[in-house]
Design an enzyme around this catalytic site. Structure first.
Site, PDB file in Angstrom:
ATOM      1  N   GLU A  79      34.083  66.918   9.500  1.00 53.04           N
ATOM      2  CA  GLU A  79      32.752  66.348   9.746  1.00 53.04           C
ATOM      3  C   GLU A  79      32.363  66.147  11.205  1.00 53.04           C
ATOM      4  O   GLU A  79      32.062  65.027  11.634  1.00 53.04           O
ATOM      5  CB  GLU A  79      32.640  65.013   9.012  1.00 53.04           C
ATOM      6  CG  GLU A  79      32.670  65.165   7.510  1.00 53.04           C
ATOM      7  CD  GLU A  79      32.176  63.926   6.769  1.00 53.04           C
ATOM      8  OE1 GLU A  79      32.042  62.870   7.391  1.00 53.04           O
ATOM      9  OE2 GLU A  79      31.924  64.039   5.571  1.00 53.04           O
TER      10      GLU A  79
ATOM     11  N   GLU B 113      34.322  66.915  -0.366  1.00 53.02           N
ATOM     12  CA  GLU B 113      33.981  65.511  -0.605  1.00 53.02           C
ATOM     13  C   GLU B 113      32.633  65.450  -1.309  1.00 53.02           C
ATOM     14  O   GLU B 113      31.724  66.236  -1.007  1.00 53.02           O
ATOM     15  CB  GLU B 113      33.907  64.694   0.690  1.00 53.02           C
ATOM     16  CG  GLU B 113      35.233  64.525   1.388  1.00 53.02           C
ATOM     17  CD  GLU B 113      35.158  63.652   2.635  1.00 53.02           C
ATOM     18  OE1 GLU B 113      34.320  62.732   2.690  1.00 53.02           O
ATOM     19  OE2 GLU B 113      35.936  63.921   3.568  1.00 53.02           O
TER      20      GLU B 113
HETATM   21  C1  BGP Z   1      32.997  61.017   4.897  1.00 50.93           C
HETATM   22  C2  BGP Z   1      34.390  61.000   5.458  1.00 50.93           C
HETATM   23  C3  BGP Z   1      35.406  60.299   4.628  1.00 50.93           C
HETATM   24  C4  BGP Z   1      34.883  59.193   3.748  1.00 50.93           C
HETATM   25  C5  BGP Z   1      33.495  59.394   3.219  1.00 50.93           C
HETATM   26  C6  BGP Z   1      32.806  58.168   2.664  1.00 50.93           C
HETATM   27  O1  BGP Z   1      32.071  60.967   5.932  1.00 50.93           O
HETATM   28  O2  BGP Z   1      34.876  62.287   5.695  1.00 50.93           O
HETATM   29  O3  BGP Z   1      36.462  59.970   5.465  1.00 50.93           O
HETATM   30  O4  BGP Z   1      35.271  57.957   4.051  1.00 50.93           O
HETATM   31  O5  BGP Z   1      32.625  59.946   4.154  1.00 50.93           O
HETATM   32  O6  BGP Z   1      32.316  57.374   3.709  1.00 50.93           O
HETATM   33  P1  BGP Z   1      32.565  55.847   3.812  1.00 50.93           P
HETATM   34  O7  BGP Z   1      34.026  55.658   3.783  1.00 50.93           O
HETATM   35  O8  BGP Z   1      31.981  55.399   5.109  1.00 50.93           O
HETATM   36  O9  BGP Z   1      31.876  55.247   2.648  1.00 50.93           O
END
Ligand code: BGP
Length: 480
Positions: free
Chosen positions: A166, A379
């Site tokens: 990301e 994801e």
């Molecule tokens: C993405 C990341 C993850 C993850 C997810 C959810 O941006 O790659 O690491 O955590 O988002 O985000 P958050 O944990 O802030 O809810």
């Protein structure tokens, strides 16, 4: 639905090292910048730090057994650079690399394909102390040292590699994802400089996989949100195009075509934000060919026109720290270019992330038809406050609903010709969120801990665990 999911389609889920492993200072591992950032988050907001996280380091066999029980054919996780090389470079930490050997062997024994991410926000802290981390070009050479070792180590066992997680989100949320020393805070140019260094690191990793891994496939994992115009006015439409160019095309063009999107670069140059590019950099970026792109999709975005004389300043993405709808701290703004805003057509999660399965179908179609390379989901998921009932159950029907609709959207894109290799939603098990501690949960497997008390991190199966098990057993056919 027209056709079936292809045989061999990879079903699984994802995690990242610092968010799930714990054992932050065990067996020779030293701090990463996330260990430091998350300690600060605990002090400031009471969010769990990464010291124990979900204690996957000690529970990995149990976790892999649960993945197997759900029917995973893939598992996407990251390697912690500071576990392998505690000081970033130098001597390998034998016990650290052994953890990943054991994890990968355990996965393979259970017929689960490892999808390995080389870098997920957790730069070794030593490199921050030495030269301010990703801000300095030296990091590219040090990343190569680490990546070469890891890729070589697992070249016979790992086919799918993702490089950097990301970059687009790192640019937006720079201080959560990178430790930024005081003297650089508020300097927006470093966002794009860091990103440029990551583009070089990404290209090097692509070349290394092609050089070292027989039959290996490599690509970045991009955080991606399609951008809709707030209205059908030509001004909003243009704003959405500008936002797409700077937030999305700016990465897609690098990965697939090896150049920076011109309109975005001109905007950055005009505002003194463009990265310093040295001779040879763009040639290297062009040589680092991707075989696929991994996408992390949670929500779609919306943009509106922002006239130059609106009295606004350049600002970047806001966060919702409370989990109360409507408490998002702000929206990215680039006067004269675009301003992000809430989409009135979509419902949101408690953290103000829009819920938009059709956005997934749209982005698949858009990206694949333009670039014509295979895609995968690394994801996708819904952060929620889950409730553990007295009899040890977690009724997360909202999560089932979210995932079901996204799988249907992915399938519709496939029916229109998009080549998709894998679906690995976030997350296999509960873990620490990047910005909201452990109370914002994503997993199929519940991890019994709170922000203040890690307890024993006992694993429990949520309703979504059983639902996903059925989905996987039927190769995506039985979604209801
Ligand atoms: C993405 C990341 C993850 C993850 C997810 C959810 O941006 O790659 O690491 O955590 O988002 O985000 P958050 O944990 O802030 O809810």
């Amino acid at each position: 639905m027209k056709k079936e999911f292809p045989k061999g389609f990879l079903w699984g889920a994802s995690t990242s090292a610092y968010q799930v492993e714990g054992a932050a200072y065990e067996d020779g591992k030293k701090a990463s910048q996330q260990d430091v950032i998350n300690h600060e988050n605990y002090e400031k907001h009471g969010f769990a730090n990464a010291d124990i996280a979900s204690d996957h380091y000690h529970h990995f066999k149990e976790d892999v057994a649960l993945m197997k029980e759900m029917g995973f054919s893939a598992y996407r996780f990251s390697i912690a650079w500071s576990r392998v090389f505690p000081d970033g470079v130098g001597d390998v930490n034998e016990k650290g690399i052994q953890f990943y050997r054991d994890l990968i062997d355990e996965l393979i024994r259970n017929d689960i394909e490892p999808i390995v991410t080389l870098y997920h926000y957790d730069l070794p802290w030593t490199l921050v102390e030495k030269y301010d981390g990703w801000i300095d070009r030296q990091v590219v050479a040090d990343f190569e040292y680490y990546a070469r070792y890891v890729i070589n180590e697992f070249k016979d066992k790992v086919k799918y590699w993702t490089t950097i997680n990301e970059q687009s989100i790192i640019v937006q949320y720079i201080e959560q994802k990178c430790f930024i020393p005081e003297k650089y805070r508020g300097n927006n140019q470093i966002r794009y400089q860091i990103n440029h260094h990551m583009n070089l690191a990404h290209a090097i990793a692509c070349k290394l996989v092609h050089e070292l891994v027989p039959g290996g496939m490599v690509g970045a994992a991009l955080g991606y949100a399609p951008v809709y115009p707030l209205s059908s006015s030509p001004q909003d439409m243009m704003a959405a195009q500008n936002a797409h160019d700077l937030r999305n095309a700016f990465y897609l063009d690098i990965y697939f075509k090896g150049f920076y999107t011109k309109s975005a670069m001109i905007y950055l140059e005009e505002h003194g934000l463009a990265p310093v590019i040295e001779p040879g950099d763009m040639e290297l970026i062009e040589e680092g060919e991707s075989d696929f792109l991994a996408l992390n999709y949670y929500y779609s975005d919306c943009a509106k026109a922002c006239p130059l004389d609106a009295g606004k300043e350049i600002s970047y993405g806001g966060v919702n720290l409370s989990g109360k709808k409507g408490e998002m701290s702000g929206f990215e703004t680039h006067p004269g270019f675009y301003e992000m805003c809430k989409n009135p057509n979509l419902d949101t999660t408690d953290w103000d992330w829009s819920i938009d399965p059709t956005g997934l179908e749209y982005l698949f179609r858009d990206i694949y038809m333009r670039y014509n390379k295979p895609l995968m989901i690394t994801e996708n998921g819904m952060g929620a406050f889950d409730t553990l009932t007295e009899d040890g159950k977690i009724h997360d029907d909202y999560r089932i609903q979210y995932l079901r609709e996204h799988i249907k959207a992915m399938k519709r894109a496939m029916d229109y010709g998009v080549e998709i290799l894998a679906y690995c939603p976030w997350s296999a098990l509960d873990l620490i969120s990047t910005s909201n501690g452990v109370k914002k949960r994503y997993g199929f497997i519940y991890v019994d801990r709170t922000d203040d008390d890690p307890k024993e991190c006992k694993r429990l199966k949520k309703d979504s665990f059983y639902w996903y098990q059925k989905v996987l057993k039927s190769n995506g056919d039985e979604l209801d």
